[in-house]
Design an enzyme around this catalytic site. Structure first.
Site, PDB file in Angstrom:
ATOM      1  N   ASP A 242       0.868  -1.176   0.000  1.00 41.96           N
ATOM      2  CA  ASP A 242       0.000   0.000   0.000  1.00 41.96           C
ATOM      3  C   ASP A 242       0.906   1.227   0.000  1.00 41.96           C
ATOM      4  OD1 ASP A 242      -1.791   2.025   0.432  1.00 41.96           O
ATOM      5  OD2 ASP A 242      -2.606   1.222   2.309  1.00 41.96           O
ATOM      6  N   ASP A 395     -17.598   3.736  -0.545  1.00 46.05           N
ATOM      7  CA  ASP A 395     -16.361   3.423   0.159  1.00 46.05           C
ATOM      8  C   ASP A 395     -16.695   3.101   1.626  1.00 46.05           C
ATOM      9  OD1 ASP A 395     -13.560   3.291   0.779  1.00 46.05           O
ATOM     10  OD2 ASP A 395     -13.164   4.704  -0.843  1.00 46.05           O
ATOM     11  N   ASP A 508     -10.459  -3.848  -1.471  1.00 45.48           N
ATOM     12  CA  ASP A 508      -9.351  -2.892  -1.390  1.00 45.48           C
ATOM     13  C   ASP A 508      -8.431  -3.303  -0.237  1.00 45.48           C
ATOM     14  OD1 ASP A 508      -7.852  -0.653  -1.928  1.00 45.48           O
ATOM     15  OD2 ASP A 508      -9.339   0.790  -1.236  1.00 45.48           O
ATOM     16  N   ARG A 568      -7.524  -4.134  -5.662  1.00 49.59           N
ATOM     17  CA  ARG A 568      -6.323  -3.311  -5.768  1.00 49.59           C
ATOM     18  C   ARG A 568      -5.076  -4.192  -5.872  1.00 49.59           C
ATOM     19  NH1 ARG A 568      -4.831   1.416  -1.512  1.00 49.59           N
ATOM     20  NH2 ARG A 568      -4.137  -0.340  -0.232  1.00 49.59           N
ATOM     21  N   ASP A 584      -3.870   4.620  -5.879  1.00 49.79           N
ATOM     22  CA  ASP A 584      -4.095   5.972  -5.362  1.00 49.79           C
ATOM     23  C   ASP A 584      -3.233   6.994  -6.089  1.00 49.79           C
ATOM     24  OD1 ASP A 584      -5.793   4.706  -3.649  1.00 49.79           O
ATOM     25  OD2 ASP A 584      -4.452   4.760  -1.926  1.00 49.79           O
ATOM     26  N   HIS A 642     -13.108   8.686  -9.419  1.00 48.45           N
ATOM     27  CA  HIS A 642     -12.938   8.434  -7.989  1.00 48.45           C
ATOM     28  C   HIS A 642     -12.139   9.572  -7.374  1.00 48.45           C
ATOM     29  CE1 HIS A 642     -12.823   6.349  -4.272  1.00 48.45           C
ATOM     30  NE2 HIS A 642     -11.629   5.795  -4.388  1.00 48.45           N
TER      31      HIS A 642
END
Length: 910
Positions: A242, A395, A508, A568, A584, A642
């Site tokens: 991440d 979300d 996610d 993701r 992101d 998004h």
């Protein structure tokens, strides 16, 4: 847990979340470099030719489908088994493992389809230096004994050479000694300690591609499409992480890891798939020749003895995979064309099943739509502004205190009503379900996991506890089949009140993301089902998460409905379960630009269903960037807007009337092409061909395209050159050829030259071109959602090549079920030649449809010598309709032929 402890942990979580939101770019100190990873250091400090591995000459056993031998480490006399297997469709598997390991070495499950053997190996010769054989009609293979080198020939030239750099490494399992180097048996990174109870277990192997300058693949990285050399810099890293606000032009790890490369030159393409789910570093180098003089002389001697005139390669590209643990399990896909390589890779890891039709349309998301009233208002505003939209997304804030499979009792008190309001307009809902589970006594999912031992364990055997969005969290162990079945069961409509068959799922944070873990992920010495360390399987954690989700959505509909899942994190084979996006990103022009090579890299590595957050996840795009992102996103397979929770609201109508009109136009362009996108995904499921493609994929001999990443093809017929620079008034478009015609899809202007052309662009123009010789089906009726278009009429865009011919295809089914696999579909082959347009069934499938042919537009008609069109079909018999010719655009239109698209017909232009 006492109240003081709860408050402290809640405060710590708040600090972590606030810190994450304040960071403006990735903190490099949070993530390892190669020299901070002991196994990468050990592998990378090896000198070429230093690998101590030799084949035992008298150990060879050769059958019609495999070659077995003993491989010896001459430094310590440890023996390994080597097996080279011939698989169907021009693929070789090289498998190396310890002959007698102290414990089983991990072999990656779930990823491969069932392997089919090919009985086409013929022994050729044996001498004191090497052993050789032929595999099928096109390839020869040689093994040199000492040092161990494997060479694969095609047309009497080496196309892949294995260990020719002499950099193989295989650290056998052993007991600890005093001579072990620092970091081999335990290692620390910042405050985190890795106990490494089994010691050093790294494996590495180099692959060389003679006469190749361009290598592609190993996604996911925010870097150039053609892989850069890593000499003097960091290797590419494959370790799912991440990474907050990731940097561009970097070999850093991101969210997914696909250890597959394609090497391409103007004569052939080949690939290597390195099946290993541990942390992996990949070096890419270029050299005059990867082969030593002795080895090369042996190769030349073998090929010349077989009647060839081989010569040493002038240069080569070299790729070295270095993994922390596991075995060597490598697959050589031998092409020779780019199509062959992707098909061969798909044979190994699978293709994406045909996605539901709505999932190829536009999706609207942000973190977060605040209430169910907010969801309804946004959906209504799309109708008010006459903009198509298919899916609203929620979300994490929709849940009750970050507890998945629940709804916030105040903000989303009546989820069934919200879902029904959407579905009544033809739309769907996607909600997020992450793999971290809130440690909250009384929360059914946590209680079940705790009581039944469903969580990943720490090194001491207790439930692993980390920090993520809910605060204190534990993580489901998807290696356990019972846990996968349990998660799948949670998606049933009974177990997830408020959901329906029109609610789909977003997985996610499944790298997995652990805010307080080493490199923001799970400790490597955690334990999974089957006594497997997390270090051994880290890169398939997200894979197993999505596999369980996909299974749950299948089961909830009794296997009647195709699921849509977005993930993701992923690994090779994840394409079988869902779509992926580039994570992101930021509202910057550079991030718009990098989305093209990132998605192209995924597409040629088996995963076509890719997109980027339209507008950028972080920061606030201005109107120009916002517009250009929609224009670009409309031509990537997954199309979703998004935004981060701290950004300004940016629904498409909030930038003023002019921008609203431009975004509306981009959305409508996407919806018009949905039949074409759907047909391409159908073809991908059958053949493995990527849905979006680099230009060299279709024009493999055009060396000008090999480094190109700012334009791409949708299928083989639409060329897209997005505008990705601020204030651009012109762009350079490269038209490949020769003997090609490209028609501007807006003006119908024909471009017949090969090479670069400067094209003027305004804010309303994104250059797209239809290839001469193609037929593209479109639907031009404006609807609020794609589900309302399934019976709409078609227009066929027929673009003639230099010979005055064209061909294409169209695939139709119900858009949502698996009945297409039982024959309930229409697959049409379309062709135009000698002034006759023909539609014929390409398969035995049949499906009643109300869709009819509304218009035919033929591009590239040099003169007007036609007055009518004769239409012939079973239902209409023979009828006639008008044609019209535009001398300015050299296009001819056939008005309302009215043939049904579910039958065969011909239209003759007279």
């Amino acid at each position: 847990m006492n109240s003081d402890s709860s408050l402290k942990k809640a405060a710590l979580c708040l600090v972590l979340l606030c810190a994450a939101q304040l960071v403006t770019s990735v903190d490099q100190n949070n993530f390892k470099k190669c020299d901070q990873s002991s196994f990468c250091r050990r592998c990378r400090t090896m000198q070429p030719g230093s690998a101590p591995f030799a084949l035992v000459e008298d150990s060879f056993q050769i059958s019609t489908h495999d070659v077995k031998a003993i491989l010896l480490n001459k430094e310590n006399n440890v023996q390994f088994t080597l097996v080279l297997t011939s698989l169907r469709d021009n693929t070789l598997r090289l498998f190396i493992n310890e002959l007698s390991p102290m414990r089983p070495r991990f072999q990656v499950p779930f990823v491969l389809n069932e392997l089919e053997l090919n009985n086409n190996i013929k022994f050729h010769s044996k001498n004191p230096a090497n052993i050789s054989m032929t595999i099928g009609d096109e390839h020869a293979v040689t093994f040199t004994y000492d040092p161990f080198v494997l060479n694969v020939f095609q047309d009497e030239k080496v196309v892949i050479s294995v260990n020719s750099k002499g950099l193989m490494k295989f650290e056998h399992l052993r007991t600890k000694t005093d001579q072990e180097e620092d970091g081999a048996w335990e290692e620390s990174f910042h405050s985190h300690h890795d106990s490494k109870p089994y010691g050093p277990t790294a494996v590495a192997l180099d692959f060389s591609f003679p006469d190749v300058d361009h290598v592609y693949g190993v996604p996911e990285h925010a870097d150039s499409f053609a892989l850069r050399t890593t000499d003097g810099g960091e290797p590419y890293r494959l370790y799912n992480l991440d990474v907050f606000e990731y940097e561009l032009d970097s070999p850093m790890s991101l969210y997914a890891a696909i250890p597959f490369v394609t090497a391409h030159n103007s004569r052939h393409s080949v690939g290597v798939f390195w099946l290993n789910a541990a942390e992996t570093w990949v070096d890419v180098t270029r050299s005059r020749s990867s082969l030593t003089g002795d080895v090369m002389s042996k190769i030349v001697s073998f090929v010349s003895g077989a009647g060839g005139d081989s010569e040493a390669p002038r240069s080569s590209s070299n790729v070295r995979f270095m993994s922390e643990s596991g075995v060597i399990d490598a697959y050589l896909t031998l092409g020779p064309s780019p199509y062959d390589v992707t098909r061969q890779y798909a044979t190994l890891t699978g293709t994406a099943p045909l996605p539901p039709y709505f999932s190829l349309a536009y999706h609207q998301c942000r973190w977060n739509y605040n209430t169910q009233k907010d969801v309804q208002e946004v959906s209504t505003q799309f109708d008010t502004h006459d903009m198509p939209m298919d899916v609203m997304w929620l979300d994490i804030e929709y849940t009750d205190q970050k507890k998945y499979f629940t709804w916030d009792p105040t903000k989303f008190a009546h989820p069934n009503e919200m879902v029904n309001n959407l579905t009544s307009t033809g739309r769907k809902l996607v909600v997020i379900i992450d793999p971290h589970i809130k440690r909250d006594a009384g929360y059914f999912l946590h209680d079940d996991a705790t009581n039944n031992g469903y969580y990943v364990k720490n090194k001491d055997g207790n439930d692993f506890e980390g920090w993520c969005w809910p605060g204190s969290s534990s993580y489901l162990d998807f290696m356990n089949p019972v846990v996968r079945d349990y998660l799948a069961s949670r998606y049933s409509l009974d177990n997830f009140p408020g959901s329906s068959l029109d609610v789909h799922i977003w997985n996610d944070m499944n790298e997995p993301s652990v805010f307080n873990g080493p490199e923001v992920t799970m400790h490597k010495d955690c334990k999974h089902y089957g006594d497997v360390e997390h270090r051994e399987l880290h890169n398939i954690y997200g894979f197993t998460n999505v596999m369980a989700t996909f299974d749950g959505l299948l089961k909830r509909s009794n296997y009647q409905q195709r699921p849509f899942v977005l993930t993701r994190s992923g690994f090779a084979g994840s394409q079988r379960f869902g779509a992926i996006w580039t994570g992101d990103n930021m509202a910057e022009w550079s991030h718009l630009k990098i989305s093209l090579p990132m998605c192209l890299s995924l597409a040629i590595s088996g995963w076509s269903f890719c997109g980027a957050d339209v507008g950028g996840f972080f920061k606030n795009p201005d109107a120009e960037l916002f517009t250009r992102w929609y224009q670009t996103g409309a031509y990537l397979p997954f199309f979703r807007g998004h935004a981060h929770i701290d950004t300004r609201r940016r629904e498409p109508w909030l930038y003023g009337a002019a921008t609203t009109a431009l975004v509306r136009e981009a959305l409508r362009a996407r919806y018009a092409l949905l039949p074409h996108w759907y047909t391409l995904f159908h073809e991908h499921e059958i053949t493995g061909a990527p849905v979006i493609r680099p230009l060299w994929f279709e024009f493999p001999q055009d060396t000008n395209t090999f480094s190109m990443e700012n334009q791409f093809l949708v299928g083989n017929s639409i060329l897209v050159r997005p505008v990705t620079d601020e204030g651009a008034t012109q762009v350079s478009v490269y038209f490949p050829g020769p003997q090609e015609v490209w028609f501007d899809r807006d003006t119908y202007e024909a471009f017949t030259q090969t090479g670069t052309v400067t094209i003027a662009v305004s804010i309303s123009k994104i250059p797209t071109y239809q290839r001469g010789g193609s037929i593209v089906p479109v639907r031009e009726r404006v609807r609020r959602a794609s589900s309302l278009t399934l019976q709409d009429p078609f227009t066929l865009m027929v673009a003639l090549n230099v010979n005055g011919t064209a061909k294409g295809s169209l695939y139709l089914d119900d858009g949502q079920s698996y009945e297409y696999r039982k024959g309930e579909h229409i697959s049409l082959s379309l062709s135009f030649a000698n002034s006759v347009l023909t539609s014929r069934f390409a398969s035995k499938g049949r499906l009643p449809t109300e869709s009819w042919l509304e218009r035919v537009v033929i591009l590239g008609v040099p003169h007007n010598s036609y007055s009518k069109a004769r239409i012939q079909s079973k239902s209409l018999g023979t009828t006639f309709t008008e044609v019209s010719y535009n001398s300015g655009t050299k296009s001819l239109s056939v008005r309302k032929p009215k043939v049904n698209m579910g039958e065969e017909w011909t239209i003759s232009i007279e």
